[in-house]
Design a protein around this motif. Sequence first.
Motif: not given
Lengths: 115, 113
Positions: A74, A22-23, A92, A76, A20, A6, A69, A78
Amino acid sequence: EPEVTQTPSHQVTQMGQEVILRCVPISNHLYFYWYRQILGQKVEFLVSFYNNEISEKSEIFDDQFSVERPDGSNFTLKIRSTKLEDSAMYFCASTGGVPANYGYTFGSGTRLTVV
Amino acid sequence: DQQVKQNSPSLSVQEGRISILNCDYTNSMFDYFLWYKKYPAEGPTFLISISSIKDKNEDGRFTVFLNKSAKHLSLHIVPSQPGDSAVYFCAALVKTSYDKVIFGPGTSLSVIP
């Protein structure tokens, strides 16, 4: 051992701004999740994602939240217009099979601070 | 919505002794129960699970016991080690296609050397 990654680890944002998170899930996993933990409270389910669509979401996951995705790797989260009460650790998670047997693999989390 | 409860926010145990972490639930539809361990600044880590059709599952030092009639489960750690000091979350799920896991509030375990 495969990991869920992450980024960022900590994000500070002003109220009303978009963020945002992210993962990068484990590459052969099929089910993806976002959870959050407000300081001192329990880990809460936000949303699950499978086959490129939301499969389930909680009442916390309102119109301000969305997941995507975008590129097959990734995943995400948001938040369109952050509120003070969105401040929390966001985790995540992913799983390739049955969470009942294997559990989720969680990332280390993103600490979101809304000021 | 307190479907999964952990009534002890903290527990201290001497190294080498048994740690018993308790969990109660209200939803009789839960199919599986899981235990997660969490260190500060890390995500939860899956420890062990048990199906609702079983009453015991064992993995090394960790054993989970389920009493369906009492809607109660417990995690036993024996012998306890200082590295076991962490927050332990009891969790449960209904076996839908997407397996949403519901977490309890956690119990902070301290194992004293």
